[in-house]
Motif scaffolding. Structure first.
Motif, PDB file in Angstrom:
ATOM      1  N   GLY A 297       1.611  -5.173   8.463  1.00 53.67           N
ATOM      2  CA  GLY A 297       2.457  -4.225   7.756  1.00 53.67           C
ATOM      3  C   GLY A 297       2.697  -2.921   8.483  1.00 53.67           C
ATOM      4  O   GLY A 297       1.829  -2.060   8.524  1.00 53.67           O
TER       5      GLY A 297
ATOM      6  N   ASN B 222       0.872  -1.170   0.000  1.00 49.87           N
ATOM      7  CA  ASN B 222       0.000   0.000   0.000  1.00 49.87           C
ATOM      8  C   ASN B 222       0.911   1.221   0.000  1.00 49.87           C
ATOM      9  O   ASN B 222       1.957   1.213   0.648  1.00 49.87           O
ATOM     10  CB  ASN B 222      -0.881   0.032   1.246  1.00 49.87           C
ATOM     11  CG  ASN B 222      -1.746  -1.198   1.391  1.00 49.87           C
ATOM     12  OD1 ASN B 222      -2.324  -1.675   0.420  1.00 49.87           O
ATOM     13  ND2 ASN B 222      -1.829  -1.724   2.605  1.00 49.87           N
TER      14      ASN B 222
ATOM     15  N   ARG C 207       0.971  -5.077   2.270  1.00 53.61           N
ATOM     16  CA  ARG C 207      -0.461  -5.352   2.315  1.00 53.61           C
ATOM     17  C   ARG C 207      -0.738  -6.433   3.355  1.00 53.61           C
ATOM     18  O   ARG C 207      -0.107  -7.477   3.376  1.00 53.61           O
ATOM     19  CB  ARG C 207      -0.903  -5.842   0.928  1.00 53.61           C
ATOM     20  CG  ARG C 207      -2.408  -6.053   0.787  1.00 53.61           C
ATOM     21  CD  ARG C 207      -3.136  -4.728   0.650  1.00 53.61           C
ATOM     22  NE  ARG C 207      -2.621  -3.928  -0.428  1.00 53.61           N
ATOM     23  CZ  ARG C 207      -2.963  -4.079  -1.715  1.00 53.61           C
ATOM     24  NH1 ARG C 207      -3.813  -5.007  -2.045  1.00 53.61           N
ATOM     25  NH2 ARG C 207      -2.455  -3.294  -2.632  1.00 53.61           N
ATOM     26  N   GLY C 208      -1.656  -6.141   4.248  1.00 55.45           N
ATOM     27  CA  GLY C 208      -2.004  -7.133   5.259  1.00 55.45           C
ATOM     28  C   GLY C 208      -1.898  -6.582   6.662  1.00 55.45           C
ATOM     29  O   GLY C 208      -1.453  -5.469   6.897  1.00 55.45           O
TER      30      GLY C 208
ATOM     31  N   ASN D 211       3.502   0.408   3.203  1.00 52.95           N
ATOM     32  CA  ASN D 211       3.459  -0.751   4.078  1.00 52.95           C
ATOM     33  C   ASN D 211       3.061  -1.976   3.284  1.00 52.95           C
ATOM     34  O   ASN D 211       2.533  -1.893   2.176  1.00 52.95           O
ATOM     35  CB  ASN D 211       2.575  -0.537   5.307  1.00 52.95           C
ATOM     36  CG  ASN D 211       1.100  -0.496   5.005  1.00 52.95           C
ATOM     37  OD1 ASN D 211       0.671  -0.466   3.859  1.00 52.95           O
ATOM     38  ND2 ASN D 211       0.296  -0.487   6.053  1.00 52.95           N
TER      39      ASN D 211
END
Lengths: 114, 114
Positions: B100, B32, B96-97, B94
């Protein structure tokens, strides 16, 4: 409150003293971050809490720094035996759980070690 | 390790000039991407974000950014800056998830002359 709240907003302490900085995240936000912002240094990652997982402490600069998060909400960043180089703005942020979420920042605590 | 690089540390422009701030990141997985802005005396706030889909994202105040995966870049643009755009701009990434942590670049100080 509607946003991330940090206290105190300003803290002046003598070298060698311990300080505690507090962060109240947005209600329902499971992720909480601490950053340090120094002049010309950008935002330095310190520690990251996500739900009940073990925190990511990889950014803490020394063992004088520690943080805890009680009840999945309020977090306290503690700096022991403060040094002049610890002077900075300490920022807290929180975010919702999920694969793609944004972080919301507090106003920060300006720490001055004299 | 993840890192974010902002190439311009201090940019000075006249009003109505076009702006492009560079941001490159080093991470091979799905990420992201964010641009945050910090106006003088204010807290960090989100300018725009990319999670998935159209790589050209539009944010507040006429800003946009383009994600170019092959170049690991997420440059910020605005066709015509205003004096009120004077601020510090941070690129962040960060993973993804849920695990992060958010990593920031060093920041770019933009000064717009009236």
């Amino acid at each position: 409150g509607a946003g991330v709240s940090q206290s105190p907003s300003n803290k002046v302490t003598e070298k060698g003293k311990d300080v505690e900085l507090r962060c109240d995240p947005i209600s329902g936000h499971t992720a909480l971050y601490w950053y340090r912002q120094s002049l010309g240094q950008g935002l330095e990652f310190l520690i990251y809490f996500q739900g009940n997982s073990a925190p990511d402490k990889s950014g803490l600069p020394s063992d004088r720094f520690s943080a805890e998060r009680t009840g999945g909400s309020v977090s306290t960043l503690t700096i022991q035996r403060t040094q002049q180089e610890d002077s900075a703005v300490y920022l807290c942020a929180s975010s919702l759980p999920g694969l793609a979420t944004e972080a919301f920042f507090g106003q920060g605590t300006r720490l001055t070690v004299v | 390790a993840q890192s974010v690089s902002q190439h311009n540390h201090h940019v000075i422009l006249s009003e109505a000039a076009s702006l492009e701030l560079g941001c490159n990141y080093s991470y091979g997985g799905t990420v992201n991407l964010f641009w945050y802005v910090q106006y003088p005396g204010q807290h960090l706030q989100l300018l725009l974000k990319y999670f998935s889909g159209d790589p050209l994202v539009k944010g507040i105040k006429g800003f946009e950014a383009e994600f170019i995966k092959s170049k690991f870049s997420f440059n910020l643009r605005k066709p015509s800056v205003q004096w009120s755009d004077t601020a510090e701009y941070f690129c962040a990434v960060n993973k993804r998830g849920n695990t992060g942590k958010l990593i920031f670049g060093q920041g770019t100080t933009l000064q717009v002359k009236p």
